[in-house]
Design a protein around this motif. Sequence first.
Motif, PDB file in Angstrom:
ATOM      1  N   VAL A  78     -13.015  20.626 -49.270  1.00 53.30           N
ATOM      2  CA  VAL A  78     -12.199  21.829 -49.473  1.00 53.30           C
ATOM      3  C   VAL A  78     -10.746  21.470 -49.172  1.00 53.30           C
ATOM      4  CG1 VAL A  78     -11.769  24.194 -48.702  1.00 53.30           C
ATOM      5  CG2 VAL A  78     -14.127  23.364 -48.916  1.00 53.30           C
ATOM      6  N   PRO A  79      -9.932  21.294 -50.212  1.00 57.47           N
ATOM      7  CA  PRO A  79      -8.544  20.845 -50.013  1.00 57.47           C
ATOM      8  C   PRO A  79      -7.715  21.732 -49.078  1.00 57.47           C
ATOM      9  CG  PRO A  79      -9.133  20.743 -52.336  1.00 57.47           C
ATOM     10  CD  PRO A  79     -10.256  21.434 -51.636  1.00 57.47           C
ATOM     11  N   ALA A  80      -7.922  23.042 -49.121  1.00 55.79           N
ATOM     12  CA  ALA A  80      -7.119  23.953 -48.299  1.00 55.79           C
ATOM     13  C   ALA A  80      -7.357  23.740 -46.805  1.00 55.79           C
ATOM     14  CB  ALA A  80      -7.425  25.405 -48.669  1.00 55.79           C
ATOM     15  N   LEU A  81      -8.487  23.157 -46.436  1.00 53.22           N
ATOM     16  CA  LEU A  81      -8.779  22.923 -45.023  1.00 53.22           C
ATOM     17  C   LEU A  81      -7.894  21.837 -44.426  1.00 53.22           C
ATOM     18  CD1 LEU A  81     -12.676  23.141 -44.749  1.00 53.22           C
ATOM     19  CD2 LEU A  81     -10.980  24.759 -43.896  1.00 53.22           C
ATOM     20  N   GLU A  82      -7.308  20.989 -45.275  1.00 51.73           N
ATOM     21  CA  GLU A  82      -6.452  19.925 -44.751  1.00 51.73           C
ATOM     22  C   GLU A  82      -5.295  20.478 -43.936  1.00 51.73           C
ATOM     23  OE1 GLU A  82      -5.328  17.385 -48.004  1.00 51.73           O
ATOM     24  OE2 GLU A  82      -7.420  16.953 -48.493  1.00 51.73           O
ATOM     25  N   GLN A  83      -4.730  21.616 -44.363  1.00 52.32           N
ATOM     26  CA  GLN A  83      -3.611  22.212 -43.639  1.00 52.32           C
ATOM     27  C   GLN A  83      -4.043  23.362 -42.739  1.00 52.32           C
ATOM     28  OE1 GLN A  83      -3.682  22.561 -47.106  1.00 52.32           O
ATOM     29  NE2 GLN A  83      -2.443  20.836 -47.752  1.00 52.32           N
ATOM     30  N   ASP A  84      -5.170  24.013 -43.047  1.00 50.04           N
ATOM     31  CA  ASP A  84      -5.498  25.286 -42.414  1.00 50.04           C
ATOM     32  C   ASP A  84      -6.806  25.268 -41.633  1.00 50.04           C
ATOM     33  OD1 ASP A  84      -4.797  27.891 -41.889  1.00 50.04           O
ATOM     34  OD2 ASP A  84      -5.798  28.702 -43.655  1.00 50.04           O
ATOM     35  N   LEU A  99     -14.300  20.690 -39.289  1.00 47.42           N
ATOM     36  CA  LEU A  99     -13.616  21.126 -40.514  1.00 47.42           C
ATOM     37  C   LEU A  99     -12.492  20.174 -40.911  1.00 47.42           C
ATOM     38  CD1 LEU A  99     -13.456  25.004 -40.008  1.00 47.42           C
ATOM     39  CD2 LEU A  99     -15.057  23.680 -41.421  1.00 47.42           C
ATOM     40  N   SER A 100     -11.854  19.547 -39.934  1.00 47.22           N
ATOM     41  CA  SER A 100     -10.786  18.602 -40.276  1.00 47.22           C
ATOM     42  C   SER A 100     -11.354  17.356 -40.952  1.00 47.22           C
ATOM     43  CB  SER A 100      -9.976  18.225 -39.035  1.00 47.22           C
ATOM     44  OG  SER A 100     -10.743  17.429 -38.154  1.00 47.22           O
ATOM     45  N   GLY A 137      -7.545  24.791 -38.535  1.00 44.99           N
ATOM     46  CA  GLY A 137      -7.494  25.452 -37.226  1.00 44.99           C
ATOM     47  C   GLY A 137      -7.684  26.949 -37.307  1.00 44.99           C
ATOM     48  N   SER A 138      -6.985  27.601 -38.228  1.00 43.37           N
ATOM     49  CA  SER A 138      -7.129  29.060 -38.332  1.00 43.37           C
ATOM     50  C   SER A 138      -8.479  29.449 -38.930  1.00 43.37           C
ATOM     51  CB  SER A 138      -5.982  29.671 -39.145  1.00 43.37           C
ATOM     52  OG  SER A 138      -6.007  29.200 -40.471  1.00 43.37           O
ATOM     53  N   VAL A 139      -9.008  28.617 -39.832  1.00 42.51           N
ATOM     54  CA  VAL A 139     -10.345  28.881 -40.382  1.00 42.51           C
ATOM     55  C   VAL A 139     -11.381  28.742 -39.273  1.00 42.51           C
ATOM     56  CG1 VAL A 139     -12.104  28.079 -42.014  1.00 42.51           C
ATOM     57  CG2 VAL A 139      -9.720  28.214 -42.740  1.00 42.51           C
ATOM     58  N   ALA A 140     -11.253  27.714 -38.446  1.00 45.52           N
ATOM     59  CA  ALA A 140     -12.182  27.520 -37.333  1.00 45.52           C
ATOM     60  C   ALA A 140     -12.127  28.700 -36.368  1.00 45.52           C
ATOM     61  CB  ALA A 140     -11.890  26.211 -36.608  1.00 45.52           C
ATOM     62  N   ALA A 141     -10.941  29.194 -36.071  1.00 43.98           N
ATOM     63  CA  ALA A 141     -10.789  30.335 -35.158  1.00 43.98           C
ATOM     64  C   ALA A 141     -11.477  31.573 -35.727  1.00 43.98           C
ATOM     65  CB  ALA A 141      -9.319  30.614 -34.897  1.00 43.98           C
ATOM     66  N   LYS A 142     -11.313  31.820 -37.015  1.00 40.78           N
ATOM     67  CA  LYS A 142     -11.964  32.969 -37.651  1.00 40.78           C
ATOM     68  C   LYS A 142     -13.480  32.821 -37.586  1.00 40.78           C
ATOM     69  CE  LYS A 142     -12.947  33.340 -41.959  1.00 40.78           C
ATOM     70  NZ  LYS A 142     -13.099  33.402 -43.381  1.00 40.78           N
ATOM     71  N   LEU A 143     -13.964  31.614 -37.859  1.00 37.23           N
ATOM     72  CA  LEU A 143     -15.407  31.383 -37.883  1.00 37.23           C
ATOM     73  C   LEU A 143     -16.034  31.481 -36.501  1.00 37.23           C
ATOM     74  CD1 LEU A 143     -15.525  28.459 -40.459  1.00 37.23           C
ATOM     75  CD2 LEU A 143     -16.198  30.840 -40.835  1.00 37.23           C
ATOM     76  N   VAL A 144     -15.368  30.971 -35.478  1.00 39.34           N
ATOM     77  CA  VAL A 144     -15.905  31.033 -34.117  1.00 39.34           C
ATOM     78  C   VAL A 144     -16.093  32.489 -33.688  1.00 39.34           C
ATOM     79  CG1 VAL A 144     -15.337  30.590 -31.691  1.00 39.34           C
ATOM     80  CG2 VAL A 144     -15.166  28.758 -33.361  1.00 39.34           C
ATOM     81  N   SER A 145     -15.217  33.361 -34.164  1.00 40.58           N
ATOM     82  CA  SER A 145     -15.348  34.782 -33.808  1.00 40.58           C
ATOM     83  C   SER A 145     -16.599  35.413 -34.424  1.00 40.58           C
ATOM     84  CB  SER A 145     -14.102  35.556 -34.235  1.00 40.58           C
ATOM     85  OG  SER A 145     -14.068  35.690 -35.647  1.00 40.58           O
TER      86      SER A 145
END
Length: 138
Positions: free
Chosen positions: A73-79, A67-68, A81-89
């Motif tokens: 998706v511009p919002a992924l530049e800062q976020d 994702l990095s 890690g938390s998106v990845a954590a949500k998706l892994v779940s």
Amino acid sequence: MPGVEVLHPDGNSFDRFLFATVGEDRNGVSVTVVSALARLGLEPWNEAADLAALQPQAALARLDMLLSDFGDVPALEQDHGSVAAKLVSLLPEVLPRRVSVITGSTETGLPSVSIRWILAAVLLISGLLNLFASAWFG
């Protein structure tokens, strides 16, 4: 045209993960995991299976890295890690994948016997039966 079950034998087990949103692209269009992985040049169902076979921390690290690298998706530049954590779940728990020493392909599930070994056993038994039959009835 083959059904989805032929193309993706794991069925719907990865749907929650693959069709989850990672954010909006520069045009305001919602981007899913399946789209993001495809845009990164990866086969989404294979990648989902690979991630699900990893320990959660390893899956999180891999998805976070992917994702990095995803600049659509511009919002992924800062976020990312938390998106990845949500998706892994959202990944299902699956049996670990194995790599075949002979073919190099990946397999999931319980151990299976190679068709080569079955064929070799049949040929060996057949040869032994012929040998004994010729010696016995000779």
